[in-house]
Design an enzyme around this catalytic site. Structure first.
Site, PDB file in Angstrom:
ATOM      1  N   ARG A  84       0.824  -1.216   0.000  1.00  0.00           N
ATOM      2  CA  ARG A  84       0.000   0.000   0.000  1.00  0.00           C
ATOM      3  C   ARG A  84       0.857   1.264   0.000  1.00  0.00           C
ATOM      4  O   ARG A  84       0.435   2.306  -0.504  1.00  0.00           O
ATOM      5  CB  ARG A  84      -0.927  -0.008   1.216  1.00  0.00           C
ATOM      6  CG  ARG A  84      -2.064   1.038   1.147  1.00  0.00           C
ATOM      7  CD  ARG A  84      -2.996   0.881   2.329  1.00  0.00           C
ATOM      8  NE  ARG A  84      -4.168   1.742   2.257  1.00  0.00           N
ATOM      9  CZ  ARG A  84      -4.529   2.601   3.210  1.00  0.00           C
ATOM     10  NH1 ARG A  84      -3.806   2.713   4.320  1.00  0.00           N
ATOM     11  NH2 ARG A  84      -5.613   3.347   3.072  1.00  0.00           N
ATOM     12  N   ILE A 109      -7.988   7.188  -0.720  1.00  0.00           N
ATOM     13  CA  ILE A 109      -7.736   5.767  -0.914  1.00  0.00           C
ATOM     14  C   ILE A 109      -8.458   5.069   0.224  1.00  0.00           C
ATOM     15  O   ILE A 109      -8.323   5.448   1.389  1.00  0.00           O
ATOM     16  CB  ILE A 109      -6.219   5.458  -0.922  1.00  0.00           C
ATOM     17  CG1 ILE A 109      -5.970   3.947  -0.995  1.00  0.00           C
ATOM     18  CG2 ILE A 109      -5.509   6.054   0.264  1.00  0.00           C
ATOM     19  CD1 ILE A 109      -4.491   3.590  -1.138  1.00  0.00           C
ATOM     20  N   SER A 110      -9.285   4.082  -0.089  1.00  0.00           N
ATOM     21  CA  SER A 110     -10.122   3.433   0.920  1.00  0.00           C
ATOM     22  C   SER A 110      -9.289   2.755   1.998  1.00  0.00           C
ATOM     23  O   SER A 110      -8.142   2.353   1.770  1.00  0.00           O
ATOM     24  CB  SER A 110     -11.026   2.383   0.261  1.00  0.00           C
ATOM     25  OG  SER A 110     -11.970   2.982  -0.584  1.00  0.00           O
ATOM     26  N   ALA A 111      -9.883   2.605   3.173  1.00  0.00           N
ATOM     27  CA  ALA A 111      -9.253   1.838   4.244  1.00  0.00           C
ATOM     28  C   ALA A 111      -9.069   0.398   3.764  1.00  0.00           C
ATOM     29  O   ALA A 111      -9.928  -0.146   3.063  1.00  0.00           O
ATOM     30  CB  ALA A 111     -10.106   1.881   5.497  1.00  0.00           C
ATOM     31  N   PRO A 112      -7.961  -0.255   4.143  1.00  0.00           N
ATOM     32  CA  PRO A 112      -7.724  -1.629   3.690  1.00  0.00           C
ATOM     33  C   PRO A 112      -8.873  -2.586   3.975  1.00  0.00           C
ATOM     34  O   PRO A 112      -9.201  -3.428   3.139  1.00  0.00           O
ATOM     35  CB  PRO A 112      -6.450  -2.020   4.445  1.00  0.00           C
ATOM     36  CG  PRO A 112      -5.713  -0.721   4.607  1.00  0.00           C
ATOM     37  CD  PRO A 112      -6.793   0.295   4.859  1.00  0.00           C
TER      38      PRO A 112
END
Length: 221
Positions: free
Chosen positions: A30, A56-59
């Site tokens: 990431r 960017i979305s949370a994992p």
């Protein structure tokens, strides 16, 4: 938190359920997809800004969506909303895994309406080694793309007021689409799994979510 600990946490919490999703999570770094000033927190389970009011979305959200999509090697996947390219890379490692011969690969087409973010995603994916497996298109993804074949899976990474009809049209029979639907604010949104079975469209609620609003003809602007 480092990369390994993040993955361990997501497995322990039941977010990552399958070996193929875990393997993809391990292979994609990431830190290669976040702005320089956020690299120290790249493996925190939080969304991170990438400019132009986008994130960017949370994992955990990336891997919830990947699990729900039921991805398989060889599939053609459309992503609407490229962001920084991270989500597309994690999908590519399932449909076109780096340890598999290219003859067995599928592909990811990721569509981004924002020209700067499309360039950012292209640059990040190229540097990370995904240029032959992920194709970046600067266009209105909510309106679909004129492809020669139907796609097996679609993932939308921004909240739409409704499911865009062109995306349903693009799905192959038996195909699946995952999309957040609801308010343009960070509330009142539902993550839906949509399955196409012949002339029938089957919808299933997955969880409540908070995404940035989808832009484009079938989005909020």
């Amino acid at each position: 938190m480092d990369h390994a600990r993040l993955i361990e946490s997501l497995v322990r919490r039941g977010i990552i359920k399958t070996e193929k999703v875990r393997r993809a999570a391990e292979r994609v770094k990431r830190e290669l997809f976040v702005p320089e000033r956020y690299k120290e927190v790249a493996y925190e389970d939080i969304p991170l800004p990438i400019g132009d009011d986008q994130t960017i979305s949370a994992p955990h959200m990336v891997f919830i969506m990947n699990e729900v999509l039921d991805l398989e090697e060889g599939q053609l996947v459309l992503e609407v909303g490229s962001g920084s390219g991270y989500h597309a890379a994690t999908i590519a490692e399932i449909v076109a895994p780096s340890d598999s011969p290219p003859s067995r690969w599928g592909a990811v087409i990721t569509v981004e309406i924002n020209p700067r973010l499309a360039s950012l995603a292209f640059e990040n994916l190229s540097k990370a080694g995904y240029s032959s497996r992920v194709h970046v298109v600067n266009a209105d993804g909510s309106s679909g793309l004129p492809l020669r074949r139907k796609v097996d899976r679609i993932v939308v990474t921004a909240a739409a007021p409704q499911i865009p009809p062109p995306l349903i049209e693009m799905l192959a029979d038996g195909g699946k689409l995952v999309i957040p639907v609801g308010s343009p604010g960070f509330w009142g949104q539902d993550l839906l799994l949509v399955e196409k079975r012949g002339n029938n469209i089957i919808k299933k609620h997955i969880t409540e979510v908070a995404f940035v609003p989808l832009r484009g003809r079938y989005g909020w602007s």
